[in-house]
Design a protein around this motif. Structure first.
Motif, short mmCIF file in Angstrom:
data_model
loop_
_atom_site.label_atom_id
_atom_site.label_comp_id
_atom_site.label_asym_id
_atom_site.label_seq_id
_atom_site.Cartn_x
_atom_site.Cartn_y
_atom_site.Cartn_z
N TYR A 149 101.79 31.94 117.68
CA TYR A 149 102.27 32.90 116.69
C TYR A 149 102.66 32.18 115.40
CZ TYR A 149 105.34 36.14 114.28
OH TYR A 149 105.95 36.93 113.34
N VAL A 150 102.19 32.68 114.26
CA VAL A 150 102.55 32.16 112.96
C VAL A 150 103.11 33.31 112.15
CG1 VAL A 150 101.70 31.06 110.86
CG2 VAL A 150 100.70 30.46 113.07
N ASN A 151 104.33 33.15 111.64
CA ASN A 151 104.95 34.19 110.84
C ASN A 151 104.32 34.19 109.45
OD1 ASN A 151 106.56 36.05 109.61
ND2 ASN A 151 108.49 35.07 110.12
N THR A 152 103.66 35.28 109.08
CA THR A 152 102.97 35.36 107.80
C THR A 152 103.74 36.18 106.78
OG1 THR A 152 101.70 37.26 108.58
CG2 THR A 152 100.70 35.08 108.85
N HIS A 153 104.92 36.64 107.13
CA HIS A 153 105.73 37.40 106.18
C HIS A 153 106.12 36.50 105.03
CE1 HIS A 153 109.13 39.74 104.62
NE2 HIS A 153 108.55 40.77 105.20
N ASP A 179 106.55 36.61 124.69
CA ASP A 179 105.20 36.89 125.20
C ASP A 179 105.23 37.28 126.67
OD1 ASP A 179 103.99 36.38 122.77
OD2 ASP A 179 103.67 34.26 123.21
N ARG A 180 106.09 36.65 127.44
CA ARG A 180 106.13 36.97 128.87
C ARG A 180 106.65 38.38 129.10
NH1 ARG A 180 107.73 33.28 134.00
NH2 ARG A 180 107.30 34.87 135.55
N THR A 181 107.61 38.81 128.30
CA THR A 181 108.12 40.18 128.42
C THR A 181 107.01 41.19 128.15
OG1 THR A 181 110.28 39.42 127.68
CG2 THR A 181 109.87 41.78 127.58
#
Length: 78
Positions: free
Chosen positions: A40-44, A55-57
């Motif tokens: 995951y990369v935050n692009t905001h 992710d597991r949730t």
């Protein structure tokens, strides 16, 4: 401001239903799935936004819904 007094419970709380709230995929399955997920990369542009769920949730929820759906479809066919 005065604090309101809370009433003492008259009956005991009902326990959580472990069938519907306690679904977890096994550690072995998660060890196989986790490397397949993209990083995951935050692009905001300010680094903000809504906090991300683990992710597991999300995997637990997806697979739980899938097994519930399969059970439901099986009942429709019989």
């Amino acid at each position: 401001m005065s604090k309101q007094e809370t009433k003492k419970r008259q009956r005991q709380r009902t326990p959580n239903n472990r069938t519907t709230t306690g679904f977890r995929i096994s550690d072995e399955l998660w060890a196989l799935l986790e490397p397949l997920l993209p990083v995951y990369v935050n692009t905001h542009r300010f680094g903000g936004g809504r906090p991300r769920r683990a992710d597991r949730t999300c995997a637990d929820c997806c697979l739980s819904n899938k097994t519930d759906l399969a059970h439901f479809e099986g009942r429709l066919r019989s």
